[in-house]
Motif scaffolding. Structure first.
Motif, mmCIF file in Angstrom:
data_model
loop_
_atom_site.group_PDB
_atom_site.id
_atom_site.type_symbol
_atom_site.label_atom_id
_atom_site.label_comp_id
_atom_site.label_asym_id
_atom_site.label_seq_id
_atom_site.Cartn_x
_atom_site.Cartn_y
_atom_site.Cartn_z
ATOM 1 N N GLU A 290 0.826 -1.261 0.024
ATOM 2 C CA GLU A 290 -0.077 -0.141 0.241
ATOM 3 C C GLU A 290 0.914 1.178 -0.032
ATOM 4 O OE1 GLU A 290 -3.167 0.161 -0.326
ATOM 5 O OE2 GLU A 290 -3.426 -2.052 -0.531
ATOM 6 N N LEU A 291 2.102 1.237 0.653
ATOM 7 C CA LEU A 291 2.701 2.173 0.607
ATOM 8 C C LEU A 291 3.320 2.594 -0.800
ATOM 9 C CD1 LEU A 291 4.402 4.581 2.028
ATOM 10 C CD2 LEU A 291 6.259 2.841 2.929
ATOM 11 N N ALA A 292 3.906 1.439 -1.360
ATOM 12 C CA ALA A 292 4.144 1.524 -2.771
ATOM 13 C C ALA A 292 3.290 2.080 -3.707
ATOM 14 C CB ALA A 292 4.768 0.374 -3.505
ATOM 15 N N VAL A 293 2.022 1.694 -3.449
ATOM 16 C CA VAL A 293 0.803 2.301 -4.234
ATOM 17 C C VAL A 293 0.809 3.820 -4.095
ATOM 18 C CG1 VAL A 293 -1.475 2.194 -4.757
ATOM 19 C CG2 VAL A 293 -0.324 -0.088 -4.475
ATOM 20 N N SER A 294 0.887 4.237 -2.907
ATOM 21 C CA SER A 294 0.686 5.705 -2.657
ATOM 22 C C SER A 294 1.999 6.424 -2.984
ATOM 23 C CB SER A 294 0.603 5.879 -1.156
ATOM 24 O OG SER A 294 -0.585 5.336 -0.629
ATOM 25 N N ALA A 295 3.136 5.829 -3.070
ATOM 26 C CA ALA A 295 4.398 6.621 -3.490
ATOM 27 C C ALA A 295 4.183 6.695 -5.110
ATOM 28 C CB ALA A 295 5.613 5.740 -2.975
ATOM 29 N N ALA A 296 3.864 5.642 -5.973
ATOM 30 C CA ALA A 296 3.697 5.728 -7.252
ATOM 31 C C ALA A 296 2.550 6.695 -7.635
ATOM 32 C CB ALA A 296 3.502 4.318 -7.714
ATOM 33 N N ALA A 297 1.551 6.604 -6.771
ATOM 34 C CA ALA A 297 0.348 7.381 -7.114
ATOM 35 C C ALA A 297 0.833 9.290 -6.976
ATOM 36 C CB ALA A 297 -0.833 7.210 -6.208
ATOM 37 N N SER A 298 1.732 9.277 -5.952
ATOM 38 C CA SER A 298 2.152 10.678 -5.687
ATOM 39 C C SER A 298 2.882 11.055 -6.815
ATOM 40 C CB SER A 298 3.141 10.806 -4.383
ATOM 41 O OG SER A 298 2.134 10.238 -3.265
ATOM 42 N N VAL A 299 3.744 10.263 -7.482
ATOM 43 C CA VAL A 299 4.743 10.856 -8.496
ATOM 44 C C VAL A 299 3.788 10.955 -9.779
ATOM 45 C CG1 VAL A 299 6.394 10.196 -9.984
ATOM 46 C CG2 VAL A 299 6.639 9.711 -7.417
ATOM 47 N N GLY A 300 2.883 9.866 -10.279
ATOM 48 C CA GLY A 300 2.190 10.110 -11.295
ATOM 49 C C GLY A 300 1.209 11.645 -11.190
ATOM 50 N N ALA A 301 0.528 11.681 -10.222
ATOM 51 C CA ALA A 301 -0.295 12.808 -9.997
ATOM 52 C C ALA A 301 0.506 14.221 -9.804
ATOM 53 C CB ALA A 301 -1.002 12.634 -8.368
ATOM 54 N N ARG A 302 1.530 14.174 -9.507
ATOM 55 C CA ARG A 302 2.545 15.225 -9.552
ATOM 56 C C ARG A 302 2.511 15.631 -11.007
ATOM 57 N NH1 ARG A 302 3.418 20.165 -7.168
ATOM 58 N NH2 ARG A 302 4.178 21.312 -8.989
ATOM 59 N N ALA A 303 3.151 14.658 -11.724
ATOM 60 C CA ALA A 303 3.469 14.801 -13.164
ATOM 61 C C ALA A 303 2.339 15.074 -13.947
ATOM 62 C CB ALA A 303 3.929 13.554 -13.699
ATOM 63 N N ILE A 304 0.919 14.621 -13.796
ATOM 64 C CA ILE A 304 -0.185 15.134 -14.431
ATOM 65 C C ILE A 304 -0.581 16.577 -14.049
ATOM 66 C CG2 ILE A 304 -2.475 14.616 -14.795
ATOM 67 C CD1 ILE A 304 -2.152 11.860 -14.202
ATOM 68 N N ARG A 305 -0.428 16.886 -12.807
ATOM 69 C CA ARG A 305 -0.332 18.491 -12.346
ATOM 70 C C ARG A 305 0.354 19.380 -13.210
ATOM 71 N NH1 ARG A 305 0.241 20.752 -6.233
ATOM 72 N NH2 ARG A 305 -0.175 22.960 -6.875
ATOM 73 N N ASP A 306 1.605 18.947 -13.278
ATOM 74 C CA ASP A 306 2.682 19.559 -14.239
ATOM 75 C C ASP A 306 2.663 19.568 -15.607
ATOM 76 O OD1 ASP A 306 3.702 20.431 -11.690
ATOM 77 O OD2 ASP A 306 5.357 18.859 -11.710
ATOM 78 N N SER A 307 1.558 18.945 -16.265
ATOM 79 C CA SER A 307 1.028 18.703 -17.520
ATOM 80 C C SER A 307 2.356 18.073 -18.311
ATOM 81 C CB SER A 307 0.968 20.153 -18.217
ATOM 82 O OG SER A 307 -0.343 20.707 -17.494
ATOM 83 N N ARG A 308 3.020 17.190 -17.764
ATOM 84 C CA ARG A 308 3.922 16.494 -18.277
ATOM 85 C C ARG A 308 3.662 15.197 -18.976
ATOM 86 N NH1 ARG A 308 9.442 16.162 -14.665
ATOM 87 N NH2 ARG A 308 10.024 15.143 -16.551
ATOM 88 N N SER A 309 4.166 14.696 -19.880
ATOM 89 C CA SER A 309 3.700 13.472 -20.843
ATOM 90 C C SER A 309 4.307 12.476 -19.615
ATOM 91 C CB SER A 309 4.501 13.358 -22.088
ATOM 92 O OG SER A 309 4.254 12.391 -22.575
ATOM 93 N N VAL A 310 3.303 11.831 -19.216
ATOM 94 C CA VAL A 310 3.543 10.449 -18.344
ATOM 95 C C VAL A 310 2.916 9.256 -18.768
ATOM 96 C CG1 VAL A 310 1.817 11.486 -16.777
ATOM 97 C CG2 VAL A 310 3.409 9.930 -16.133
ATOM 98 N N SER A 311 3.556 8.202 -18.525
ATOM 99 C CA SER A 311 2.973 7.086 -18.754
ATOM 100 C C SER A 311 3.007 6.061 -17.397
ATOM 101 C CB SER A 311 3.546 6.190 -19.890
ATOM 102 O OG SER A 311 3.507 6.712 -21.342
#
Length: 442
Positions: A290-311
Motif C-alpha cells: 500500500e505504501l508503494a501504491v501511494s508513492a507511485a500515485a504521488s509521482v504520477g499525480a504530480r506529473a499530471i499536475r505539471d502537464s508532463r507527458s507521463v505513462s
C-alpha cells in the motif's frame, strides 16, 4: 360439373385460411398465458419464504386428508392454515406512492477520509408510506434501518457512514425496503435505487515539481531557461563574441548602433514513466504494498499536475491459469488523462504472486513506450540490488532512473549504485523530502 369445381375450391381455401388464423391465435394466446403464468410463479417464489411454503403444503395436505377421510379436525386445521396464508398475503399488499433516493455527496475520497451515503425517502401521495425495514448494502455489509410510516408530505433523511480504511471501490446500494408478516410466511423486497460506487483513492503526498528528465525539443513547452537558439522568443541583448550571427536583429542594431541578438526561452519536453511493481514476492506484507501504491500515485499525480507527458504502467501476470508462460501482457498501462482517472484505476490494482518480475516488466515497458527520459521504479524492500540494477539496465540508454523502495516505518535513505538512484522510504512524507534533497532531481 365445371360449375361445382369452381365453387368448391374457394370454399375449401376459405376454410383452410380460417383454420390457420384460429391456430395462430390459439398459439399466440397460449404463449401469452404461459408467459403470464411464468411471471406470476416467479413473483410468488420471490415472496413466499420456506416457512410459507411449508404452511401452504400443510394446508393442502390437511384439507385433502380431512375431506377424504372425513376428519373435521384436519379440515378445520387446513382452512385455518389457508386463512393464515391469506392474511400474510394481505399484509404485504400495496407499494405506496413514496420515493426513495440514494446519493453519494462525494464519489472520491482518499484512504481514511470520511465518506457517507445520503438516503432520502419522501411521500408525495395521500396514502401512508413506509413502516418497513430499510436495507442498504455498503461493500460487504448491510446497513439496517427502520423506515417509519410517513404521512403525506413527510420526508425521511438519513446519512450512512462508509468505511474508507482500505483503498478500493466500495459499492453502495441498491436501497431496498423489506416487508414481512409477523410470522414470517411472506417477505417482499422492493428495490428503489441503483448501485453507486465510491472510489477510495490511495493517499498521496504533495511532492515538489519534477525537473529531472527534460530533453530539448522544439515541440515542447517554454521554460524559464534562456538560450540563443530556439523558437520561443524572449528578449534582445547585446552581441558577445561566440553568438550565432544568424540571430542578429538588424533593425534593432541599426537603431542602437550596437549589434543586438535575439534571446529565446528554451523549449523542453519530459517523458516520464512510472512503473509500479505488482510482484507479491517484492513486498514483505500488505502495508508495504500500500505504501508503494501511494508513492507511485504521488509521482504520477504530480506529473499530471505539471502537464508532463507521463505513462503509468503496472506489471502483468507471468503465467496463465494453465501454467504456460505468456508472451504479451507483461505490463498494463493505466489511464493518465486526469488525476482522478489515474487514482480510480489505482483503486483496483492488487499484488499478485504470478506477476512478472521487475526486470521483465521494465523491459516490456521499454519496448512498448518510446521517448522516455525519466523512469520511476516503485517496489518493495524484498527486492535486492541486483534485480534493481537489471531492471534499470533494460531501459533505453540515457533514461534517468530512480528506484523507490518502500519499507513501512523504516528509515529514509538515499544511495547511488552504479549511476542508479535508490530512495528508501518508510513513510509517504519521506518521498517528498527525499525527492527535494536528491541531487539528481535538482
Amino acid at each position: 360439373m365445371t360449375f361445382q369445381t369452381r365453387t368448391t375450391i374457394p370454399e375449401e381455401a376459405a376454410r383452410e385460411g380460417l383454420l390457420a388464423v384460429v391456430i395462430e391465435r390459439t398459439v399466440r394466446g397460449a404463449r401469452v398465458a404461459a408467459s403470464a403464468v411464468e411471471r406470476w410463479t416467479r413473483a410468488v417464489r420471490a415472496v413466499v419464504t420456506p416457512l410459507g411454503w411449508a404452511v401452504v403444503a400443510a394446508a393442502l395436505v390437511s384439507l385433502g386428508v380431512g375431506y377424504g377421510w372425513g376428519w373435521g379436525e384436519l379440515v378445520a386445521l387446513g382452512w385455518g392454515l389457508a386463512l393464515l396464508v391469506g392474511l400474510a398475503s394481505a399484509w404485504l399488499a400495496g407499494r405506496g406512492a413514496g420515493v426513495i433516493e440514494l446519493s453519494l455527496p462525494v464519489e472520491r475520497v482518499a484512504v481514511g477520509e470520511p465518506a457517507e451515503a445520503r438516503l432520502v425517502a419522501r411521500n408525495p401521495g395521500r396514502r401512508r408510506f413506509g413502516g418497513a425495514r430499510l436495507e442498504l448494502p455498503v461493500g460487504e455489509r448491510i446497513v439496517l434501518r427502520f423506515l417509519p410510516p410517513l404521512p403525506r408530505g413527510a420526508t425521511f433523511d438519513e446519512q450512512f457512514p462508509i468505511p474508507t480504511e482500505r483503498r478500493g471501490v466500495v459499492p453502495v446500494g441498491p436501497a431496498r425496503t423489506v416487508r414481512a408478516d409477523p410470522i414470517g410466511l411472506m417477505r417482499r423486497e422492493i428495490v428503489w435505487s441503483d448501485t453507486s460506487l465510491l472510489h477510495v483513492h490511495p493517499r498521496t503526498a504533495a511532492i515538489a515539481a519534477l525537473s529531472t528528465g527534460f530533453v530539448r525539443d522544439l515541440e515542447g513547452s517554454p521554460t524559464r531557461d534562456l538560450t540563443v537558439s530556439d523558437i520561443a522568443f524572449h528578449a534582445l541583448r547585446e552581441y558577445v563574441p561566440g553568438d550565432d550571427r544568424r540571430f542578429i536583429h538588424w533593425r534593432s542594431s541599426a537603431k542602437t548602433g550596437t549589434f543586438m541578438v535575439r534571446q529565446f526561452e528554451e523549449t523542453r519536453r519530459s517523458r516520464l514513466m512510472v512503473l509500479l511493481d505488482l510482484d507479491a514476492h517484492s513486498y514483505a506484507d500488505e502495508a508495504e504494498f500500500e505504501l508503494a501504491v501511494s508513492a507511485a500515485a504521488s509521482v504520477g499525480a504530480r506529473a499530471i499536475r505539471d502537464s508532463r507527458s507521463v505513462s503509468f504502467v503496472v506489471s502483468g501476470r507471468d503465467r496463465s491459469a494453465s501454467g504456460v508462460r505468456r508472451r504479451g501482457g507483461a505490463v498494463h498501462e493505466l489511464s493518465t488523462a486526469s488525476r482522478d482517472r489515474l487514482l480510480d484505476a489505482l483503486c483496483l490494482v492488487e499484488s499478485d504472486e504470478r506477476a512478472v518480475p521487475l526486470p521483465d516488466a521494465a523491459r516490456a515497458a521499454a519496448e512498448s513506450l518510446s521517448g522516455v527520459s525519466l523512469a520511476f521504479l516503485v517496489t518493495g524492500s524484498a527486492q535486492g540490488i541486483a534485480p534493481l540494477r537489471a531492471a534499470a539496465a533494460r531501459l533505453p540508454g540515457g533514461v534517468a532512473t530512480i528506484v523507490v523502495q518502500c519499507a513501512p516505518e523504516g528509515e529514509a535513505s538515499s544511495r547511488s549504485v552504479a549511476g542508479l538512484t535508490v530512495l528508501g522510504i518508510g513513510y509517504l512524507d519521506d518521498l517528498r523530502a527525499m525527492l527535494a534533497r536528491s541531487a539528481s532531481l535538482a
